[in-house]
Design a protein around this motif. Sequence first.
Motif, mmCIF file in Angstrom:
data_model
loop_
_atom_site.group_PDB
_atom_site.id
_atom_site.type_symbol
_atom_site.label_atom_id
_atom_site.label_comp_id
_atom_site.label_asym_id
_atom_site.label_seq_id
_atom_site.Cartn_x
_atom_site.Cartn_y
_atom_site.Cartn_z
ATOM 1 N N VAL A 137 39.669 38.336 31.464
ATOM 2 C CA VAL A 137 40.724 38.249 32.473
ATOM 3 C C VAL A 137 41.575 39.508 32.347
ATOM 4 O O VAL A 137 42.251 39.714 31.338
ATOM 5 N N ASN A 138 41.512 40.334 33.362
ATOM 6 C CA ASN A 138 42.146 41.648 33.281
ATOM 7 C C ASN A 138 43.402 41.715 34.147
ATOM 8 O O ASN A 138 43.391 41.313 35.307
ATOM 9 N N ILE A 139 44.479 42.225 33.548
ATOM 10 C CA ILE A 139 45.799 42.255 34.187
ATOM 11 C C ILE A 139 46.101 43.671 34.647
ATOM 12 O O ILE A 139 46.123 44.601 33.837
ATOM 13 N N PHE A 175 38.273 46.826 36.207
ATOM 14 C CA PHE A 175 37.582 46.244 37.360
ATOM 15 C C PHE A 175 36.112 45.961 37.048
ATOM 16 O O PHE A 175 35.471 45.156 37.698
ATOM 17 N N GLU A 176 35.578 46.672 36.051
ATOM 18 C CA GLU A 176 34.132 46.645 35.826
ATOM 19 C C GLU A 176 33.648 45.409 35.092
ATOM 20 O O GLU A 176 32.532 44.947 35.319
ATOM 21 N N ASP A 177 34.473 44.872 34.176
ATOM 22 C CA ASP A 177 33.978 43.753 33.371
ATOM 23 C C ASP A 177 34.773 42.470 33.561
ATOM 24 O O ASP A 177 34.611 41.519 32.808
ATOM 25 N N ALA A 178 35.640 42.420 34.583
ATOM 26 C CA ALA A 178 36.493 41.237 34.757
ATOM 27 C C ALA A 178 35.717 40.064 35.344
ATOM 28 O O ALA A 178 34.915 40.227 36.266
ATOM 29 N N ASP A 179 35.975 38.869 34.805
ATOM 30 C CA ASP A 179 35.529 37.633 35.438
ATOM 31 C C ASP A 179 36.615 37.083 36.354
ATOM 32 O O ASP A 179 36.330 36.396 37.335
ATOM 33 N N ILE A 180 37.875 37.381 36.005
ATOM 34 C CA ILE A 180 39.041 37.014 36.809
ATOM 35 C C ILE A 180 40.004 38.195 36.779
ATOM 36 O O ILE A 180 40.207 38.805 35.728
ATOM 37 N N LEU A 181 40.587 38.506 37.931
ATOM 38 C CA LEU A 181 41.528 39.619 38.000
ATOM 39 C C LEU A 181 42.936 39.078 38.263
ATOM 40 O O LEU A 181 43.137 38.278 39.173
ATOM 41 N N ILE A 182 43.898 39.498 37.437
ATOM 42 C CA ILE A 182 45.299 39.176 37.683
ATOM 43 C C ILE A 182 45.979 40.421 38.220
ATOM 44 O O ILE A 182 46.017 41.462 37.566
ATOM 45 N N TYR A 183 46.493 40.311 39.438
ATOM 46 C CA TYR A 183 47.276 41.397 40.035
ATOM 47 C C TYR A 183 48.732 40.969 39.955
ATOM 48 O O TYR A 183 49.131 39.977 40.555
#
Length: 293
Positions: free
Chosen positions: A8-10, A82-90
Amino acid sequence: MSHKAGFVNIIGNPNVGKSTLMNAFVGERLSIITSKAQTTRHRILGIVNGEDFQLVLSDTPGIIKPAYEMQESMMNFVKSAFEDADILIYMVEIGEQDLKDEAFFNKIIHAKIPVLLLLNKIDNSNQEQLEQQVTFWKEKVPNAEIFPISALQNFNVPEVFERIIELLPESPAYYPKDQLTDKPERFFVNETIREKILLNYAKEIPYAVEIVTEEFHETDTIIRIRSVIMVERDTQKGIIIGHKGAALKKVGTDARADLEKFFGKQIHIELYVKVNKNWRSNANMLKRFGYNQ
């Protein structure tokens, strides 16, 4: 029982509360938090483990238009998110309108993975303003689920966490279940010292500084640390040291207090200051400091 795990990438503009959110999820101060922009320079993973899940959170530098090579490298950390995210937190804050980079924004609205848009710092707004902002962001990022939160006050943060767990794909754990982060001990020593410099010095000084921990010796009762504060000019060295070494001593005292809490041991820390001219634009230096992978 099935097991869930995912990345999960922020992402978001500088100083919107990304590090505060990750630390709230992880329960440890892995990312430094100050009121100054560009506090996070690296991509830092925080790992949250449950019996049937593993959540790998990634805190990234705030999105900026790069002015020199170190900032270019910082934005590469964001691109990798962006490349390895399963979920993106903006993450955005009340009153904010746009990301500072249109290319990143296009990636968000065309993402093929779940996007959670967190509208942070709602404790600084009223109900009317909050409703306007929610409407604005629904139109701007139609593919996102919107959560108004206050990361600092922990408002709606548990609800976001529960939604993330629901969205995680089924997968075995990526890291050992007792692991908290992908970073070594020296990284957190460096970050703690850098945080104290951000808090204690003004203007350009904190942004011209890099920390290198040259010695980290741990016993059962004490950790002995020797770290070098790298600056770009002789004048900056003088400012960091201060009159009769008082400023540098305060940095060491403040850092030691936080590190003793973090490691749960007595800390002995020695700080030195060295000049390394224009290190922020030196590719070899940036690679040594972990920016150019």
